[in-house]
Design an enzyme around this catalytic site. Structure first.
Site, PDB file in Angstrom:
ATOM      1  N   GLY A  34       0.786  -1.221   0.000  1.00 34.02           N
ATOM      2  CA  GLY A  34       0.000   0.000   0.000  1.00 34.02           C
ATOM      3  C   GLY A  34       0.817   1.268   0.000  1.00 34.02           C
ATOM      4  O   GLY A  34       0.258   2.353   0.195  1.00 34.02           O
ATOM      5  N   GLU A  63       4.638  -6.065   1.087  1.00 36.25           N
ATOM      6  CA  GLU A  63       4.029  -6.477  -0.180  1.00 36.25           C
ATOM      7  C   GLU A  63       3.725  -5.292  -1.096  1.00 36.25           C
ATOM      8  O   GLU A  63       2.559  -5.029  -1.402  1.00 36.25           O
ATOM      9  CB  GLU A  63       2.722  -7.228   0.111  1.00 36.25           C
ATOM     10  CG  GLU A  63       2.888  -8.373   1.078  1.00 36.25           C
ATOM     11  CD  GLU A  63       1.573  -9.020   1.478  1.00 36.25           C
ATOM     12  OE1 GLU A  63       1.524 -10.251   1.546  1.00 36.25           O
ATOM     13  OE2 GLU A  63       0.596  -8.283   1.722  1.00 36.25           O
ATOM     14  N   PRO A  64       4.757  -4.589  -1.542  1.00 38.79           N
ATOM     15  CA  PRO A  64       4.480  -3.454  -2.429  1.00 38.79           C
ATOM     16  C   PRO A  64       4.100  -3.909  -3.835  1.00 38.79           C
ATOM     17  O   PRO A  64       4.717  -4.807  -4.397  1.00 38.79           O
ATOM     18  CB  PRO A  64       5.817  -2.704  -2.462  1.00 38.79           C
ATOM     19  CG  PRO A  64       6.842  -3.764  -2.192  1.00 38.79           C
ATOM     20  CD  PRO A  64       6.185  -4.791  -1.308  1.00 38.79           C
ATOM     21  N   ARG A 103       1.929  -1.374  -6.262  1.00 43.24           N
ATOM     22  CA  ARG A 103       1.913  -0.081  -6.922  1.00 43.24           C
ATOM     23  C   ARG A 103       3.275   0.631  -6.871  1.00 43.24           C
ATOM     24  O   ARG A 103       3.717   1.202  -7.875  1.00 43.24           O
ATOM     25  CB  ARG A 103       0.882   0.786  -6.183  1.00 43.24           C
ATOM     26  CG  ARG A 103       0.678   2.177  -6.709  1.00 43.24           C
ATOM     27  CD  ARG A 103      -0.190   2.961  -5.689  1.00 43.24           C
ATOM     28  NE  ARG A 103      -1.234   2.108  -5.153  1.00 43.24           N
ATOM     29  CZ  ARG A 103      -2.472   2.054  -5.616  1.00 43.24           C
ATOM     30  NH1 ARG A 103      -2.841   2.844  -6.592  1.00 43.24           N
ATOM     31  NH2 ARG A 103      -3.347   1.240  -5.080  1.00 43.24           N
ATOM     32  N   ARG A 158      -9.193   3.366 -13.233  1.00 40.31           N
ATOM     33  CA  ARG A 158      -9.031   3.878 -11.865  1.00 40.31           C
ATOM     34  C   ARG A 158      -9.682   5.243 -11.667  1.00 40.31           C
ATOM     35  O   ARG A 158     -10.170   5.556 -10.590  1.00 40.31           O
ATOM     36  CB  ARG A 158      -7.557   3.908 -11.465  1.00 40.31           C
ATOM     37  CG  ARG A 158      -6.946   2.509 -11.375  1.00 40.31           C
ATOM     38  CD  ARG A 158      -5.565   2.517 -10.738  1.00 40.31           C
ATOM     39  NE  ARG A 158      -5.601   2.939  -9.355  1.00 40.31           N
ATOM     40  CZ  ARG A 158      -5.315   4.159  -8.909  1.00 40.31           C
ATOM     41  NH1 ARG A 158      -4.924   5.089  -9.761  1.00 40.31           N
ATOM     42  NH2 ARG A 158      -5.400   4.448  -7.642  1.00 40.31           N
ATOM     43  N   TYR A 215     -12.175   4.879  -8.801  1.00 37.97           N
ATOM     44  CA  TYR A 215     -11.725   5.411  -7.505  1.00 37.97           C
ATOM     45  C   TYR A 215     -11.655   6.923  -7.482  1.00 37.97           C
ATOM     46  O   TYR A 215     -11.121   7.481  -6.534  1.00 37.97           O
ATOM     47  CB  TYR A 215     -10.313   4.905  -7.186  1.00 37.97           C
ATOM     48  CG  TYR A 215     -10.126   3.420  -7.152  1.00 37.97           C
ATOM     49  CD1 TYR A 215     -10.917   2.616  -6.327  1.00 37.97           C
ATOM     50  CD2 TYR A 215      -9.125   2.818  -7.890  1.00 37.97           C
ATOM     51  CE1 TYR A 215     -10.709   1.253  -6.281  1.00 37.97           C
ATOM     52  CE2 TYR A 215      -8.907   1.453  -7.847  1.00 37.97           C
ATOM     53  CZ  TYR A 215      -9.711   0.678  -7.040  1.00 37.97           C
ATOM     54  OH  TYR A 215      -9.501  -0.674  -6.984  1.00 37.97           O
ATOM     55  N   CYS A 251     -18.476   4.554 -24.601  1.00 38.41           N
ATOM     56  CA  CYS A 251     -19.822   5.120 -24.554  1.00 38.41           C
ATOM     57  C   CYS A 251     -20.268   5.252 -23.112  1.00 38.41           C
ATOM     58  O   CYS A 251     -21.145   4.525 -22.638  1.00 38.41           O
ATOM     59  CB  CYS A 251     -20.768   4.237 -25.335  1.00 38.41           C
ATOM     60  SG  CYS A 251     -20.287   4.172 -27.052  1.00 38.41           S
ATOM     61  N   GLU A 252     -19.656   6.195 -22.426  1.00 38.87           N
ATOM     62  CA  GLU A 252     -19.877   6.350 -20.989  1.00 38.87           C
ATOM     63  C   GLU A 252     -19.398   7.748 -20.631  1.00 38.87           C
ATOM     64  O   GLU A 252     -18.246   8.087 -20.906  1.00 38.87           O
ATOM     65  CB  GLU A 252     -19.010   5.299 -20.279  1.00 38.87           C
ATOM     66  CG  GLU A 252     -19.174   5.196 -18.795  1.00 38.87           C
ATOM     67  CD  GLU A 252     -20.378   4.358 -18.425  1.00 38.87           C
ATOM     68  OE1 GLU A 252     -21.104   4.784 -17.534  1.00 38.87           O
ATOM     69  OE2 GLU A 252     -20.596   3.298 -19.045  1.00 38.87           O
ATOM     70  N   TYR A 258      -2.477  -1.538 -11.654  1.00 39.38           N
ATOM     71  CA  TYR A 258      -3.945  -1.591 -11.672  1.00 39.38           C
ATOM     72  C   TYR A 258      -4.545  -0.926 -12.908  1.00 39.38           C
ATOM     73  O   TYR A 258      -5.690  -0.482 -12.864  1.00 39.38           O
ATOM     74  CB  TYR A 258      -4.528  -0.988 -10.379  1.00 39.38           C
ATOM     75  CG  TYR A 258      -3.916  -1.622  -9.152  1.00 39.38           C
ATOM     76  CD1 TYR A 258      -4.219  -2.934  -8.819  1.00 39.38           C
ATOM     77  CD2 TYR A 258      -2.981  -0.939  -8.370  1.00 39.38           C
ATOM     78  CE1 TYR A 258      -3.633  -3.548  -7.733  1.00 39.38           C
ATOM     79  CE2 TYR A 258      -2.385  -1.548  -7.277  1.00 39.38           C
ATOM     80  CZ  TYR A 258      -2.712  -2.855  -6.956  1.00 39.38           C
ATOM     81  OH  TYR A 258      -2.121  -3.463  -5.893  1.00 39.38           O
TER      82      TYR A 258
HETATM   83  C1  PLP Z   1      -3.321  -5.122  -3.042  1.00 35.80           C
HETATM   84  C2  PLP Z   1      -2.507  -5.705  -1.970  1.00 35.80           C
HETATM   85  C3  PLP Z   1      -1.172  -5.338  -1.843  1.00 35.80           C
HETATM   86  C4  PLP Z   1      -0.509  -4.318  -2.726  1.00 35.80           C
HETATM   87  O1  PLP Z   1      -1.036  -3.038  -2.600  1.00 35.80           O
HETATM   88  P1  PLP Z   1      -0.268  -1.834  -3.330  1.00 35.80           P
HETATM   89  O2  PLP Z   1      -1.110  -0.645  -3.041  1.00 35.80           O
HETATM   90  O3  PLP Z   1      -0.219  -2.154  -4.774  1.00 35.80           O
HETATM   91  O4  PLP Z   1       1.092  -1.761  -2.740  1.00 35.80           O
HETATM   92  C5  PLP Z   1      -0.432  -5.956  -0.856  1.00 35.80           C
HETATM   93  N1  PLP Z   1      -0.972  -6.893  -0.045  1.00 35.80           N
HETATM   94  C6  PLP Z   1      -2.258  -7.259  -0.146  1.00 35.80           C
HETATM   95  C7  PLP Z   1      -2.778  -8.287   0.779  1.00 35.80           C
HETATM   96  C8  PLP Z   1      -3.063  -6.686  -1.098  1.00 35.80           C
HETATM   97  O5  PLP Z   1      -4.341  -7.056  -1.175  1.00 35.80           O
END
Ligand code: PLP
Length: 461
Positions: free
Chosen positions: A276, A318-319, A321, A358, A362, A389-390, A419
């Site tokens: 995240g 867990e990066p 993005r 996105r 979002y 068409c939106e 994404y």
């Molecule tokens: C989506 C997700 C991520 C990655 O999120 P990013 O915003 O892309 O870094 C990491 N871990 C889990 C469990 C996720 O669902």
């Protein structure tokens, strides 16, 4: 953002100054944090990436196309691997996955998170070592779990009691002892859009901490003694810019770990704090570097463990993005330019919500620049829209483009690595764009463009 009167919008720009939307006067400038590292605007005014002029890339691969700066992508992988040298970095494959990307992240020393059987299949087909694969998902099927166990993945992150039942049964049947983590929902709301914040408790992921479900999940796994529980997992959302939210989530998860140690005498060797980490989509965003993130998380975990008398677990992050997002930009061609009197100029490109949903999904913000030339024309406030068409088919809500933007111009939108291709659709039967990796003057297709034949390939009869 709702439609503004031109005057009101300019007033807002004036109030917020040049930090918003960049400097209106300089439509040719490239803000370094928005662009992959090898992107420059050359003497003729056109952008180049990896040593290749975007006009040549457009001629060779067509538009729209996602252009991946391979040197930049690999540098981001390495920056995370080095910053978290004493931890494990799982690239979140859902951000963007194809076989070439799996090979790149494996070569750069990262591990890989998948969250479906499809993503697992891509990872295995590309030769990712199974022990470096983590499996996520709030509704993993029996088949997906069996595949993961048969492949010998490094860990499965458990998300529900039914899944614990399923995996325990599969482990008994196959005589295996899968390594697992328990995903804990810690009640931290990351400062981001509601639909991409995933750790307030009213949501589908994980076991609730406050409600006691997380503790109960761990206790039944320990009591069964079939699964190899490595530790607790928490992922609090996306596009997070500071470590404060992680401070709270780590304290809560480690508090649970300490309570479990007190009750059962068990300590867990690992801790995952999720991904995240935010990136810059516009001049408004100021992301942390991986080294700062690593230092912050390491300090947070150490302080909490010291306070609780726990040994410091091996950390994983867990990066998704933050690794692939800034390494890619989308190259479009402008088809029409429509000045809606006194409000704004609509610039239509040859893609849209099918290659970048996105903005519609979002309310995400992006930036854009005319890519095939520089311009001396004054800036105008433009909205970049697609061909679908939106009415909500918007790619970039607000951007200053040169007043002479015209059909045939190439337009580049940075920050589209995460994404966008992975969430791309065939809405309106628009074929999905290719992904082209460019490095050292060489461009190679890593995902080809869909064809009209592909679009009909699933039709029966
Ligand atoms: C989506 C997700 C991520 C990655 O999120 P990013 O915003 O892309 O870094 C990491 N871990 C889990 C469990 C996720 O669902």
């Amino acid at each position: 953002m709702r439609a503004h009167e031109a005057g009101a919008l300019h007033a807002e720009v004036g109030q917020r100054g040049p930090a918003w939307l960049g400097t209106p006067a300089d439509v040719n400038a490239l803000m370094p944090q928005l662009w992959p590292q090898t992107v420059t605007r050359g003497p003729a005014g056109a952008l180049s990436v990896g040593g290749r002029d975007v006009r040549d890339l457009a001629a060779e691969f067509g538009t729209p196309a996602y252009l991946l700066d391979e040197a930049d992508f690999r540098a981001r992988c390495r920056a995370f691997a080095e910053a978290f040298h004493d931890a494990d970095v799982y690239y979140a494959g859902k951000a963007f996955l194809c076989k070439a990307v799996v090979r790149m992240i494996a070569e750069e020393g990262l591990a890989l998170d998948v969250c479906t059987g499809g993503e697992l299949a891509v990872a295995l087909a590309a030769g990712m070592p199974p022990e470096r694969i983590g499996v996520h998902g709030n509704n993993k099927s029996e088949d997906e779990l069996r595949c993961a166990v048969a492949a010998g993945v490094g860990r499965i992150v458990l998300d529900s009691h039914q899944e614990i039942d399923r995996l325990t049964r599969i482990a008994r049947e196959t005589g295996t002892q899968p390594r697992v983590m328990v995903r804990v929902t810690v009640g931290v709301e990351a400062h981001t859009h509601e639909y991409i914040a995933t750790a307030h408790e009213d949501q589908k992921f994980g076991f609730s901490l406050a409600g006691g479900a997380a503790r109960a999940a761990v206790e039944r796994i320990l009591a069964d003694g079939v699964l190899d529980l490595r530790g607790l997992h928490s992922h609090i959302g996306s596009q997070i810019f500071d470590t404060d939210a992680f401070d709270v989530s780590a304290r809560r998860v480690l508090g649970l770990a300490a309570a479990l140690r007190d009750a059962h005498g068990r300590e867990f060797p690992e801790l995952d704090l999720g991904g995240g980490f935010g990136i810059a989509y516009t001049s408004q965003d100021d992301p942390r570097r991986p080294a700062e993130l690593a230092e912050g998380l390491r300090r947070i975990v150490k302080e909490d463990c010291d306070a609780l008398g726990l040994p410091v677990p091996r950390l994983s992050v867990e990066p998704g993005r933050a690794i692939v997002g800034p390494a890619v930009f989308t190259l479009y061609q402008v088809g029409t330019v429509k000045d809606v009197d006194g409000i704004r100029t609509y610039v239509s490109v040859d893609g849209g919500m099918s290659d970048n949903v996105r903005t519609a999904l979002y309310d995400a913000s992006y930036s854009a620049t005319v890519a095939g030339r520089a311009s001396a024309a004054p800036p105008i406030l433009a909205r970049v829209v697609g061909k679908h068409c939106e009415a909500g088919d918007i790619v970039v809500k607000d951007e200053f483009l040169p007043a002479d933007v015209q059909p045939g111009d190439l337009l580049a939108v940075p920050g589209t690595g995460a994404y966008c291709r992975s969430m791309a659709s065939n809405y309106n039967h628009v074929p999905r764009p290719p992904v082209v990796a460019v490095r050292d003057g060489q461009a190679r297709l890593i995902v080809r463009r869909e064809t009209e034949a592909d679009l009909m390939a699933l039709d029966v009869g």
